[in-house]
Design an enzyme around this catalytic site. Structure first.
Site, PDB file in Angstrom:
ATOM      1  N   SER A 129      39.243  24.606  53.957  1.00 36.63           N
ATOM      2  CA  SER A 129      37.954  24.441  54.628  1.00 36.63           C
ATOM      3  C   SER A 129      38.003  23.245  55.568  1.00 36.63           C
ATOM      4  O   SER A 129      38.723  22.267  55.313  1.00 36.63           O
ATOM      5  CB  SER A 129      36.886  24.197  53.559  1.00 36.63           C
ATOM      6  OG  SER A 129      35.705  23.727  54.150  1.00 36.63           O
ATOM      7  N   TYR A 154      33.616  19.951  45.419  1.00 39.41           N
ATOM      8  CA  TYR A 154      34.111  21.192  46.031  1.00 39.41           C
ATOM      9  C   TYR A 154      35.125  20.865  47.128  1.00 39.41           C
ATOM     10  O   TYR A 154      36.239  21.388  47.160  1.00 39.41           O
ATOM     11  CB  TYR A 154      32.944  22.007  46.619  1.00 39.41           C
ATOM     12  CG  TYR A 154      33.420  23.050  47.609  1.00 39.41           C
ATOM     13  CD1 TYR A 154      34.085  24.198  47.166  1.00 39.41           C
ATOM     14  CD2 TYR A 154      33.252  22.872  48.990  1.00 39.41           C
ATOM     15  CE1 TYR A 154      34.563  25.134  48.072  1.00 39.41           C
ATOM     16  CE2 TYR A 154      33.719  23.805  49.894  1.00 39.41           C
ATOM     17  CZ  TYR A 154      34.371  24.935  49.430  1.00 39.41           C
ATOM     18  OH  TYR A 154      34.862  25.852  50.331  1.00 39.41           O
ATOM     19  N   LYS A 158      39.548  21.434  47.655  1.00 40.84           N
ATOM     20  CA  LYS A 158      40.295  22.001  48.792  1.00 40.84           C
ATOM     21  C   LYS A 158      41.382  21.018  49.230  1.00 40.84           C
ATOM     22  O   LYS A 158      42.520  21.399  49.492  1.00 40.84           O
ATOM     23  CB  LYS A 158      39.355  22.310  49.961  1.00 40.84           C
ATOM     24  CG  LYS A 158      38.351  23.423  49.676  1.00 40.84           C
ATOM     25  CD  LYS A 158      39.041  24.748  49.424  1.00 40.84           C
ATOM     26  CE  LYS A 158      38.085  25.839  49.004  1.00 40.84           C
ATOM     27  NZ  LYS A 158      38.750  27.045  48.500  1.00 40.84           N
TER      28      LYS A 158
HETATM   29  P1  NAD Z   1      32.689  34.299  47.509  1.00 39.26           P
HETATM   30  O1  NAD Z   1      32.065  33.568  46.371  1.00 39.26           O
HETATM   31  O2  NAD Z   1      31.920  35.367  48.174  1.00 39.26           O
HETATM   32  O3  NAD Z   1      34.108  34.890  47.063  1.00 39.26           O
HETATM   33  C1  NAD Z   1      34.928  34.256  46.091  1.00 39.26           C
HETATM   34  C2  NAD Z   1      35.268  35.303  45.047  1.00 39.26           C
HETATM   35  O4  NAD Z   1      36.109  34.694  44.054  1.00 39.26           O
HETATM   36  C3  NAD Z   1      34.061  35.872  44.325  1.00 39.26           C
HETATM   37  O5  NAD Z   1      34.076  37.295  44.429  1.00 39.26           O
HETATM   38  C4  NAD Z   1      34.225  35.423  42.873  1.00 39.26           C
HETATM   39  O6  NAD Z   1      33.749  36.396  41.968  1.00 39.26           O
HETATM   40  C5  NAD Z   1      35.721  35.207  42.788  1.00 39.26           C
HETATM   41  N1  NAD Z   1      36.181  34.225  41.782  1.00 39.26           N
HETATM   42  C6  NAD Z   1      35.725  32.972  41.567  1.00 39.26           C
HETATM   43  N2  NAD Z   1      36.444  32.394  40.581  1.00 39.26           N
HETATM   44  C7  NAD Z   1      37.365  33.307  40.169  1.00 39.26           C
HETATM   45  C8  NAD Z   1      38.385  33.301  39.189  1.00 39.26           C
HETATM   46  N3  NAD Z   1      38.605  32.253  38.392  1.00 39.26           N
HETATM   47  N4  NAD Z   1      39.156  34.408  39.036  1.00 39.26           N
HETATM   48  C9  NAD Z   1      38.954  35.496  39.825  1.00 39.26           C
HETATM   49  N5  NAD Z   1      37.994  35.561  40.757  1.00 39.26           N
HETATM   50  C10 NAD Z   1      37.205  34.473  40.931  1.00 39.26           C
HETATM   51  O7  NAD Z   1      33.139  33.179  48.577  1.00 39.26           O
HETATM   52  P2  NAD Z   1      33.673  33.350  50.064  1.00 39.26           P
HETATM   53  O8  NAD Z   1      32.634  32.821  50.975  1.00 39.26           O
HETATM   54  O9  NAD Z   1      34.208  34.710  50.267  1.00 39.26           O
HETATM   55  O10 NAD Z   1      34.855  32.289  50.034  1.00 39.26           O
HETATM   56  C11 NAD Z   1      36.202  32.650  49.779  1.00 39.26           C
HETATM   57  C12 NAD Z   1      37.049  31.391  49.771  1.00 39.26           C
HETATM   58  O11 NAD Z   1      36.907  30.726  51.033  1.00 39.26           O
HETATM   59  C13 NAD Z   1      36.647  30.374  48.704  1.00 39.26           C
HETATM   60  O12 NAD Z   1      37.823  29.769  48.197  1.00 39.26           O
HETATM   61  C14 NAD Z   1      35.826  29.367  49.477  1.00 39.26           C
HETATM   62  O13 NAD Z   1      35.866  28.092  48.889  1.00 39.26           O
HETATM   63  C15 NAD Z   1      36.562  29.367  50.824  1.00 39.26           C
HETATM   64  N6  NAD Z   1      35.690  28.921  51.932  1.00 39.26           N
HETATM   65  C16 NAD Z   1      34.476  29.538  52.131  1.00 39.26           C
HETATM   66  C17 NAD Z   1      33.653  29.085  53.153  1.00 39.26           C
HETATM   67  C18 NAD Z   1      32.299  29.734  53.385  1.00 39.26           C
HETATM   68  O14 NAD Z   1      31.478  29.141  54.075  1.00 39.26           O
HETATM   69  N7  NAD Z   1      32.031  30.938  52.886  1.00 39.26           N
HETATM   70  C19 NAD Z   1      34.048  28.021  53.976  1.00 39.26           C
HETATM   71  C20 NAD Z   1      35.294  27.433  53.763  1.00 39.26           C
HETATM   72  C21 NAD Z   1      36.114  27.899  52.724  1.00 39.26           C
HETATM   73  C1  UD1 Z   2      28.361  23.292  54.289  1.00 42.05           C
HETATM   74  C2  UD1 Z   2      29.036  22.346  53.341  1.00 42.05           C
HETATM   75  C3  UD1 Z   2      30.547  22.458  53.508  1.00 42.05           C
HETATM   76  C4  UD1 Z   2      30.984  23.905  53.294  1.00 42.05           C
HETATM   77  C5  UD1 Z   2      30.219  24.816  54.261  1.00 42.05           C
HETATM   78  C6  UD1 Z   2      30.504  26.262  53.974  1.00 42.05           C
HETATM   79  C7  UD1 Z   2      27.482  20.511  52.913  1.00 42.05           C
HETATM   80  C8  UD1 Z   2      27.198  19.076  53.152  1.00 42.05           C
HETATM   81  N1  UD1 Z   2      28.567  20.984  53.550  1.00 42.05           N
HETATM   82  O1  UD1 Z   2      28.734  22.928  55.612  1.00 42.05           O
HETATM   83  O2  UD1 Z   2      31.216  21.631  52.579  1.00 42.05           O
HETATM   84  O3  UD1 Z   2      32.374  24.047  53.522  1.00 42.05           O
HETATM   85  O4  UD1 Z   2      28.806  24.616  54.074  1.00 42.05           O
HETATM   86  O5  UD1 Z   2      30.058  27.045  55.049  1.00 42.05           O
HETATM   87  O6  UD1 Z   2      26.780  21.184  52.189  1.00 42.05           O
HETATM   88  N2  UD1 Z   2      20.886  23.223  58.272  1.00 42.05           N
HETATM   89  C9  UD1 Z   2      19.520  23.125  58.491  1.00 42.05           C
HETATM   90  N3  UD1 Z   2      18.686  23.773  57.619  1.00 42.05           N
HETATM   91  C10 UD1 Z   2      19.150  24.521  56.553  1.00 42.05           C
HETATM   92  C11 UD1 Z   2      20.544  24.611  56.356  1.00 42.05           C
HETATM   93  C12 UD1 Z   2      21.384  23.942  57.221  1.00 42.05           C
HETATM   94  O7  UD1 Z   2      19.074  22.473  59.427  1.00 42.05           O
HETATM   95  O8  UD1 Z   2      18.335  25.058  55.803  1.00 42.05           O
HETATM   96  C13 UD1 Z   2      21.805  22.561  59.232  1.00 42.05           C
HETATM   97  C14 UD1 Z   2      22.718  21.509  58.595  1.00 42.05           C
HETATM   98  O9  UD1 Z   2      22.103  20.261  58.600  1.00 42.05           O
HETATM   99  C15 UD1 Z   2      23.946  21.590  59.509  1.00 42.05           C
HETATM  100  C16 UD1 Z   2      23.973  23.060  59.957  1.00 42.05           C
HETATM  101  O10 UD1 Z   2      22.658  23.556  59.747  1.00 42.05           O
HETATM  102  O11 UD1 Z   2      23.765  20.788  60.654  1.00 42.05           O
HETATM  103  C17 UD1 Z   2      24.962  23.910  59.170  1.00 42.05           C
HETATM  104  O12 UD1 Z   2      24.719  23.754  57.781  1.00 42.05           O
HETATM  105  P1  UD1 Z   2      25.444  24.650  56.666  1.00 42.05           P
HETATM  106  O13 UD1 Z   2      25.346  26.076  57.043  1.00 42.05           O
HETATM  107  O14 UD1 Z   2      24.903  24.249  55.341  1.00 42.05           O
HETATM  108  O15 UD1 Z   2      26.990  24.253  56.797  1.00 42.05           O
HETATM  109  P2  UD1 Z   2      27.681  22.807  56.742  1.00 42.05           P
HETATM  110  O16 UD1 Z   2      26.732  21.737  56.378  1.00 42.05           O
HETATM  111  O17 UD1 Z   2      28.445  22.631  58.001  1.00 42.05           O
END
Ligand code: NAD
Ligand code: UD1
Length: 334
Positions: A129, A154, A158
């Protein structure tokens, strides 16, 4: 050739499964369903016309992992690579339950590396991330910047997993690892079948806006309009989840033909403010989004966006969709 997607029924995993199946890979979805539903498998089949294999299991459980590798081998289609999505991802929850986050995310990654080695599978794509860039670096973030100093458990998981992967790749020259640093994934599949399904009140911007648009929440609270940005609201690099999925396909093709470890940003290289996202949503859907300016949210940084140059030069990948596309697709999702 079969590819194992841990966390494969989740938001990003399911979209990636679609792109992999369309590209001709055999896909195994491995998930404990702690944050997703098995019916995602039917939806992926509906979109692609191909049914991925689903295995219910836990990445922290050695036996579950050993079985999935052994079964694939016995069926004559061994797992050549793993895309490791499985993990917990809620920032706020990680502050309240740090041990649960360190346990699931770190133990899962270590068990997986061990079982991959036993099964002679050397290729891994990891979901990292942009949060690993911490609070000190100044955007655009480049992969060679010093990482760490994350403000929550969290983010720390990572950072720590990236370090574990680096050490593992140093010790074992057979390994091929790509850590993909996602910026802000948004949007949904254009079919309306796959999307992010946050439980309870969403924390992230886009799912929150979707619920305001659907009348489930009264208004958006904009966290701060006094940042040193174009309109005072926070700027982020929002990337359509389908672009993210094609980025995984590109990373997989790269990793299957290389050795060693690379960290690569998956972002668009563009920063969009909160108010610009609101306008894009209104433009894409015709729905007015009511909002109110509120104080800054603790832990937020002013600006985060990627230098997307390495993904382009190494993987030949660039994002194709813009924020308006993502708003339109998010609004379609059930
Ligand atoms: P998600 O929660 O939709 O998907 C993660 C999946 O992992 C889920 O289906 C959950 O059931 C499964 N899971 C959790 N723990 C497990 C375990 N111990 N064994 C087997 N399955 C397990 O999340 P996502 O948004 O699809 O994210 C996927 C990956 O990307 C995650 O590692 C997350 O941290 C990373 N990531 C997500 C974002 C985001 O904004 N969505 C941003 C940066 C990184
Ligand atoms: C957040 C997490 C980051 C994670 C990412 C996943 C925090 C501090 N950071 O990032 O660790 O990897 O999500 O996608 O939680 N905002 C509003 N109103 C809302 C929600 C968000 O104004 O109700 C603003 C926030 O202040 C920010 C932007 O929207 O400026 C994006 O926010 P968000 O979607 O939560 O993502 P991040 O904060 O970038």
């Amino acid at each position: 050739m079969s590819i194992l997607l841990t966390g494969g029924t989740g938001y990003i995993g399911s979209h990636t499964a679609v792109e992999l199946l369309n590209a001709g890979f055999d896909v195994i979805l491995f998930d404990n369903l702690s944050n997703s539903e098995e019916e995602v498998v039917d939806k992926i089949e509906k979109i692609t016309g191909k049914r991925p294999l689903f295995v219910k299991g836990d990445v922290c459980n050695q036996k579950d992992l050993a079985n999935v590798f052994a079964d694939a081998k016995n069926q004559g289609n061994p797992i050549e690579a793993v895309i490791h999505f499985a993990g917990y991802k809620a920032v706020g929850e990680s502050v309240e339950k740090p041990l649960m986050y360190y346990d699931n995310n770190l133990v899962g990654a270590i068990r997986l590396l061990e079982e991959m080695k036993k099964a002679n599978c050397n290729c891994l794509i990891f979901s990292s991330s942009a949060t690993v860039y911490g609070e000190e670096n100044i955007a655009p973030f480049t992969e060679d910047m010093k990482i760490g100093g994350c403000t929550n458990p969290y983010g720390q998981t990572k950072f720590m997993i990236e370090q574990i992967l680096k050490d593992a790749a140093f010790a074992d020259k057979e390994l091929s690892i790509v850590a993909l640093r996602y910026f802000n994934p948004i949007g949904a599949h254009s079919s309306g079948l796959l999307s992010e399904q946050p439980k309870g009140i969403p924390n992230n911007l886009m799912p929150y806006i979707v619920q305001v648009a659907k009348g489930k929440l009264p208004q958006l609270n904009v966290f701060g309009n006094d940042y040193p940005t174009k309109d005072g609201t926070g700027e982020r690099d929002y990337i359509h989840v389908v672009d993210l999925a094609t980025g995984h396909l590109a990373a997989l093709k790269y990793a299957l033909n290389h050795k060693g470890i690379e960290a690569i940003n998956l972002g668009t290289g563009k920063a969009t403010s909160v108010l610009e996202v609101v306008s894009a949503y209104e433009k894409a859907t015709g729905i007015k989004i009511k909002y109110e300016i509120k104080p800054r949210r603790p832990g937020d940084i002013a600006v985060s966006y990627a230098d997307a140059g390495k993904a382009k030069s190494l993987l030949g990948w660039t994002a194709q969709y813009n924020v308006e596309d993502a708003c339109r697709d998010s609004n379609k999702a059930k």
